[in-house]
Design a protein around this motif. Structure first.
Motif, mmCIF file in Angstrom:
data_model
loop_
_atom_site.group_PDB
_atom_site.id
_atom_site.type_symbol
_atom_site.label_atom_id
_atom_site.label_comp_id
_atom_site.label_asym_id
_atom_site.label_seq_id
_atom_site.Cartn_x
_atom_site.Cartn_y
_atom_site.Cartn_z
ATOM 1 N N CYS A 1 0.702 -0.932 -0.248
ATOM 2 C CA CYS A 1 0.462 0.617 0.523
ATOM 3 C C CYS A 1 0.981 1.365 -0.314
ATOM 4 O O CYS A 1 2.005 1.342 0.951
ATOM 5 N N HIS B 1 -0.345 4.051 0.876
ATOM 6 C CA HIS B 1 0.004 4.822 2.188
ATOM 7 C C HIS B 1 0.446 4.124 3.575
ATOM 8 O O HIS B 1 0.767 5.447 4.806
ATOM 9 N N CYS C 1 -5.553 -2.968 0.948
ATOM 10 C CA CYS C 1 -4.707 -2.146 1.374
ATOM 11 C C CYS C 1 -5.959 -2.743 3.235
ATOM 12 O O CYS C 1 -6.518 -1.525 2.947
ATOM 13 N N CYS D 1 -6.213 0.951 5.042
ATOM 14 C CA CYS D 1 -6.965 1.956 5.113
ATOM 15 C C CYS D 1 -7.967 1.562 3.952
ATOM 16 O O CYS D 1 -8.712 2.761 3.504
HETATM 17 ZN ZN ZN Z 1 -2.714 1.471 2.974
#
Ligand code: ZN
Ligand code: ADP
Ligand code: ZN
Length: 747
Positions: free
Chosen positions: A460, A462, A477, A480
């Motif tokens: 992911c 982020h 993911c 998130c």
């Molecule tokens: Zn994520």
């Protein structure tokens, strides 16, 4: 204490709406007979149906007018009264882990009260050692393995507790019967077994402690005598003598008239370990485990309460055995995830033990070869006193470890799941008739996607966690909610060999048969251990040399010692690094350390091979070097940077609902609530989510999760309380919310 005309009672129904006390009048005939902790019958609800409840308090303070009060209908006979301590403990668990009071009470109480005494028996050898040996030889020739197991033990020990033989040694009652009719053993029952004079002879004194061991014992007992209560952490490799220290500490406590709780993960409760306790403490020790019936559990409680026991051994639930004068709690393999409950209240035995120890004025000793980050962090901070044992007392050297880079293997044209190094070693061991353990580092579900050519794992953007493969070529993911399509080619090296990693133990077994004709393989995983005894059966068979190789998941790295194992192979060491949670590195290090430690327990030296795509990852490097301290230093940095436990605290809020939209909506509301609360309090912390849980749906129930991180545990409790209040105001029927503090597994 028994004064008062009213009883405040928790009703035995697990539902937020009734999770408070209700007041009942105590009728004349029960005057003075009701006290806090008792289980009573009360009329409840519109129909005034009789329900059970627990008395929390007896008071003279009426909460509402007399004429409106219903009366207690009666005392539930044969029930165990909940001591005030248990109520206090339950209240603490409710507060700190988030659950209903009744669920917390049920955790600290034995569930049912039906008494069913099982006879306690012991087995005595009637023949001399020589005669027994010759019968043993005969049994081996006739392939009577179970008989041989008992007889081999009886050559060592003249008397054995029956439960240990039928349980951990996995010998059927019929087998024992047959030995009895043959006149080889006698089986006697309880009263005899409990005769202390007879047992004295079977008891065994402890070994003379080494200086390091004695230092620990002396310090803990000295502190105790001086009225200091602390938590101690013993960091010691397997075989460094931790158990011997535990035994001597327990002995010290018994001399002082105190009782002890010895926590051991169920999987590590081996025959050898239990026997050591039996031999040392005779029938003053008892075992608690999941195979006991409710009646038997209750029996243990009664024995403990009546002062018939000094020691209880068991997994986390042994913590709740009500000793009158608890002096010491020991928690071996403190890092084990099984110490965390997976049902509400999701308590951790370590923290709960700490609270219990405080409450009962007892000491707490933790032990591990690979301490949890939590425990070591606290030790470093001076909360716990740290002891280190770093010598194996029975010889047996640590295995020599090689790390093999799987990318290089593929480059050199080796497409087998076994590296060339491992193949060579397997062949060598087969020739020498030594045994091998092969270990697949895999946790089952969440299949991540990786490149077979370079080991690249889809992540992911982020969150720095791996993406999980979902149906229809999607990757998601779980932290998130980020979602993307699975690429055609590896983003790193453009290889088309992308793989959702599922290669299991079964494939490994087949590959072994193919590559090493004639090899004998035993496999241990979720499939082969469905039935109750299969776990023990497989281990016993391997111990008796019925196979050359034992292949398995993490299950096989614990417990039993196999002196003939001289090669341990870890097939894909980094698999657990890709688990999408912050404990991945720690778990990997622990598993590898244990796996490596399987080789070379006996006289012969051992070798371990770690196959990996990430030979440079610190978890793998430090595990190969068997250097805990160095691993800790790296790992704690990462935890501090990410504000993960133990540097901070974390609370997962799990929302489940049969209707996806409803669950999603509620999860959204709760996240907003938590975020607003932070704003109001101006506290420094983070709320992440909501996101789909890593298992998004179980049994057609949808799951969503919110993560909250804070440095102060109290702040998380604040959010939890607020959420609970909010939920009560909503009176939801279908949606359900659970809390998990400092989770050990991704929800
Ligand atoms: Zn994520
Ligand atoms: P651990 O619990 O750390 O794995 P144990 O207490 O089981 O270690 O000890 C490992 C082995 O060393 C056992 O066989 C035990 O009998 C032996 N041992 C432990 N302490 C001593 C000692 N003081 N002297 C001799 N042998 C010991
Ligand atoms: Zn690649």
């Amino acid at each position: 204490m028994t004064q008062g005309r009213y009883a405040n009672i928790i009703i035995d129904i697990s539902h937020e709406k009734v999770d408070r006390t209700f007041q009942y009048k105590i009728p004349k005939e029960l005057d003075g007979k009701i006290e806090a902790g008792m289980c009573v019958q009360i009329p409840f609800g519109a129909g005034s149906h009789l329900r059970q409840g627990y008395v929390i308090e007896v008071t003279d303070k009426a909460e509402f007018p007399d004429e409106k009060q219903k009366e207690v209908a009666g005392i539930v006979t044969g029930s165990m009264s909940v001591e005030t301590d248990a109520i206090k403990l339950a209240a603490w668990m409710k507060e700190n882990y988030g659950s209903t009071m009744i669920a917390a009470l049920k955790t600290v109480l034995p569930v049912k009260q039906t008494m069913k005494h099982r006879e306690k028996k012991k087995i005595t050898r009637l023949l001399s050692v020589e005669e027994t040996r010759s019968v043993l030889g005969e049994c081996i020739r006739k392939h009577q393995r179970a008989k041989a197991r008992v007889l081999a033990e009886l050559c060592r020990e003249p008397v054995l507790p029956c439960e240990l033989v039928t349980g951990r040694l996995n010998v059927a009652a019929a087998t024992l019967k047959s030995l009895q009719t043959q006149g080889i053993i006698s089986i006697e029952s309880e009263s005899y077994y409990r005769n202390p004079v007879k047992l004295e002879t079977a008891r065994e004194a402890g070994l003379v402690l080494s200086k390091e061991q004695a230092d620990i014992k002396d310090k803990v007992l000295l502190d105790f005598d001086q009225g200091t209560r602390k938590t101690y952490l013993i960091h010691g490799i397997t075989g460094s003598g931790k158990t011997e220290v535990y035994l001597s500490l327990i002995e010290g406590m018994i001399e002082r008239g105190k009782q002890c709780i010895m926590l051991i993960p169920e999987i590590a409760l081996t025959y050898q370990t239990l026997l050591r306790f039996y031999k040392r403490f005779g029938d003053r020790v008892s075992v608690m485990n999941s195979t006991l019936s409710v009646g038997e559990k209750f029996d243990q409680w009664e024995r403990a309460r009546k002062g018939e026991l000094d020691v209880i051994i068991g997994p986390r639930s042994a913590l709740f055995v009500p000793f009158p004068d608890l002096g010491l709690i020991i928690m071996d393999e403190e890092h084990e995830n099984s110490y965390k409950s997976e049902t509400m209240p999701r308590y951790h035995a370590r923290e709960t033990a700490r609270y219990l120890a405080q409450m009962k004025q007892a000491s707490l000793v933790l032990g591990s070869a690979t301490p949890s980050l939590e425990a070591y962090y606290r030790a470093k901070q001076g909360d716990y006193e740290l002891f280190t044992l770093n010598r194996r007392l029975t010889g047996g050297k640590l295995a020599e470890v090689s790390v093999v880079d799987l990318r290089q293997e593929l480059k050199s044209g080796n497409r087998s799941i076994f590296s060339r190094k491992l193949q060579e070693l397997i062949e060598d061991r087969l020739r020498k008739k030594e045994q091998i353990m092969l270990f697949l580092n895999r946790r089952g579900y969440a299949g991540f996607v990786s490149c077979r050519a370079c080991g690249y794992v889809m992540k992911c953007p982020h969150c720095d966690v791996s993406l999980s493969q979902h149906m229809g070529g999607k990757m998601v993911c779980h932290y998130c909610g980020y979602e993307t399509r699975q690429p055609e080619k590896c983003p790193s090296c453009s290889s088309p060999y992308l793989l959702g990693f599922k290669a299991g133990t079964q494939q490994i077994e087949q590959q072994l048969y193919k590559q090493f004709p004639g090899i004998r393989v035993l496999r241990m995983d979720g499939d082969t251990t469905r039935t109750k005894d299969s776990y023990q059966k497989i281990l016993s068979a391997f111990a008796e040399g019925e196979a050359d190789v034992l292949v398995g998941t993490q299950m096989i790295v614990k417990g039993h010692d196999f002196p003939n194992v001289t090669l341990a192979g870890v097939l894909a060491a980094d698999l657990s690094l890709n688990d999408n949670d912050y404990r991945a590195g720690e778990r990997t290090f622990q598993l590898l350390t244990q796996a490596v430690g399987r080789a070379g327990r006996g006289e012969k030296a051992g070798v371990a091979v770690i196959q990996t795509y990430r030979p440079d990852h610190y978890s793998i490097v430090k595990a190969a070097g068997q250097n805990y301290e160095a691993f800790y230093e790296e790992e704690i940095l990462y935890r501090e940077l990410g504000s993960y436990p133990p540097a901070a605290h974390m609370m997962a809020v799990l929302v489940t609902a049969a209707q996806e939209e409803k669950g999603e909506k509620l999860a959204g509301q709760l996240a907003v609530l938590a975020k607003d609360l932070w704003k109001e309090e101006k506290a420094k912390a983070a709320v992440i989510g909501p996101a789909r849980a890593s298992i998004g749906k179980i049994n057609d129930i949808y799951r969503f999760v919110i993560y909250c991180k804070a440095f102060d545990y109290g702040q998380l409790i604040l959010i939890k309380d607020k959420i609970e209040q909010y939920l009560q105001s909503l009176a939801l029927k279908e949606e359900n919310v659970q809390f998990d503090f400092d989770p050990v597994n991704t929800l």
